[in-house]
Design an enzyme around this catalytic site. Structure first.
Site, PDB file in Angstrom:
ATOM      1  N   ASP A  68       6.195 -27.525  30.299  1.00  0.00           N
ATOM      2  CA  ASP A  68       6.247 -28.544  31.331  1.00  0.00           C
ATOM      3  C   ASP A  68       5.730 -27.877  32.585  1.00  0.00           C
ATOM      4  OD1 ASP A  68       6.737 -31.142  32.283  1.00  0.00           O
ATOM      5  OD2 ASP A  68       8.606 -30.498  33.209  1.00  0.00           O
ATOM      6  N   SER A  69       4.852 -28.555  33.256  1.00  0.00           N
ATOM      7  CA  SER A  69       4.218 -27.953  34.418  1.00  0.00           C
ATOM      8  C   SER A  69       3.947 -29.018  35.457  1.00  0.00           C
ATOM      9  CB  SER A  69       2.915 -27.247  34.020  1.00  0.00           C
ATOM     10  OG  SER A  69       2.037 -28.155  33.373  1.00  0.00           O
ATOM     11  N   THR A 116       2.174 -31.342  22.494  1.00  0.00           N
ATOM     12  CA  THR A 116       1.529 -32.072  23.578  1.00  0.00           C
ATOM     13  C   THR A 116       0.550 -33.084  23.009  1.00  0.00           C
ATOM     14  OG1 THR A 116       0.253 -31.887  25.628  1.00  0.00           O
ATOM     15  CG2 THR A 116      -0.321 -30.370  23.850  1.00  0.00           C
ATOM     16  N   ARG A 117       0.361 -34.169  23.744  1.00  0.00           N
ATOM     17  CA  ARG A 117      -0.678 -35.148  23.440  1.00  0.00           C
ATOM     18  C   ARG A 117      -1.775 -35.134  24.497  1.00  0.00           C
ATOM     19  NH1 ARG A 117       0.761 -38.003  19.175  1.00  0.00           N
ATOM     20  NH2 ARG A 117       2.995 -38.143  18.669  1.00  0.00           N
ATOM     21  N   ASN A 118      -1.660 -34.254  25.460  1.00  0.00           N
ATOM     22  CA  ASN A 118      -2.669 -34.102  26.505  1.00  0.00           C
ATOM     23  C   ASN A 118      -3.808 -33.266  25.953  1.00  0.00           C
ATOM     24  OD1 ASN A 118      -4.095 -32.818  28.748  1.00  0.00           O
ATOM     25  ND2 ASN A 118      -2.514 -33.690  30.063  1.00  0.00           N
ATOM     26  N   HIS A 160      -1.249 -20.860  36.039  1.00  0.00           N
ATOM     27  CA  HIS A 160       0.188 -20.860  35.789  1.00  0.00           C
ATOM     28  C   HIS A 160       0.488 -20.956  34.308  1.00  0.00           C
ATOM     29  CE1 HIS A 160      -1.359 -24.876  35.994  1.00  0.00           C
ATOM     30  NE2 HIS A 160      -0.231 -25.441  35.639  1.00  0.00           N
TER      31      HIS A 160
END
Length: 212
Positions: free
Chosen positions: A83-84, A19-21, A194
């Site tokens: 993925d959410s 991830t890059r978040n 989640h």
């Protein structure tokens, strides 16, 4: 030395979170880093750049697996990806897999949130139910693939509250709470979210990486 060789040495198990978040990376590091194994957790910023395929899957699981497979192929590291998104009852489960690009471009959290609030402006409070949904995938160079899911039910409020979290967190009030997800402390969110549920479900597979 190849990229695979460069990342295969050293103590502990190197685990790439694809991830890059930055908000998501911090959340996943707290969860995975506290799993009890000997992990060196890396993000995409810690490895050499590689082509990242667009998220074109029809489901969260398809997108998570694609991201994890790409990361393993590029780095030779075991990789975890998720993925959410937010499934809104009044919108028949949308924005769903389009949550991060609901406004038409990827990663515009404020734009996505404002568009969704506008679409729900006339929806009464009793019909503003929603769920955060996550699929988390672990893929290893040896070919192991594991996917787990998590869901977090709640209601959507009419104006953002709180400065924690990211994405739709400021308008999502979990069931049994009066605070939005963005008003929860990080450890509270990890325990209920989640993503926390999906990644905790992956922990047995993650911990097995250190058994060899």
């Amino acid at each position: 030395m190849t990229r695979r060789e460069r990342f295969s040495r050293g103590p502990g198990v190197k685990l790439l979170l694809a991830t890059r978040n930055t908000g998501k990376l911090a959340e996943l590091r707290r969860i995975v880093g506290g799993a009890g194994g000997s992990f060196e957790v890396l993000g995409l910023a810690d490895v050499a750049p590689f082509p990242e395929a667009p998220e074109t899957g029809a489901t969260f699981a398809e997108n998570a697996l694609a991201k994890a497979r790409d990361a393993v192929e590029a780095t030779g590291l075991p990789a975890v990806a998720d993925d959410s998104g937010l499934a809104v009852d009044a919108l028949n489960g949308m924005p769903g897999v389009l949550s991060a690009r609901w406004i038409g471009r990827h990663g515009d959290d404020l734009g996505n949130l404002e568009l969704l609030l506008g679409q729900l402006a006339d929806v009464p409070d009793e019909r503003r139910g929603a769920a955060f949904v996550c699929a988390a995938a672990l893929v290893t160079p040896a070919g192991l693939e594991v996917v787990e899911h998590g869901e977090w039910r709640g209601q959507l409020v009419r104006a953002p509250r709180g400065d924690g979290g990211f994405g739709y967190d400021p308008i999502f009030v979990p069931d049994g709470e009066e605070r939005t997800s963005a008003e929860l402390a990080p450890e509270e969110k990890d325990a209920a979210s989640h993503r926390g549920r999906a990644f905790r479900a992956l922990l047995p597979a993650l911990l097995s990486l250190g058994d060899g």
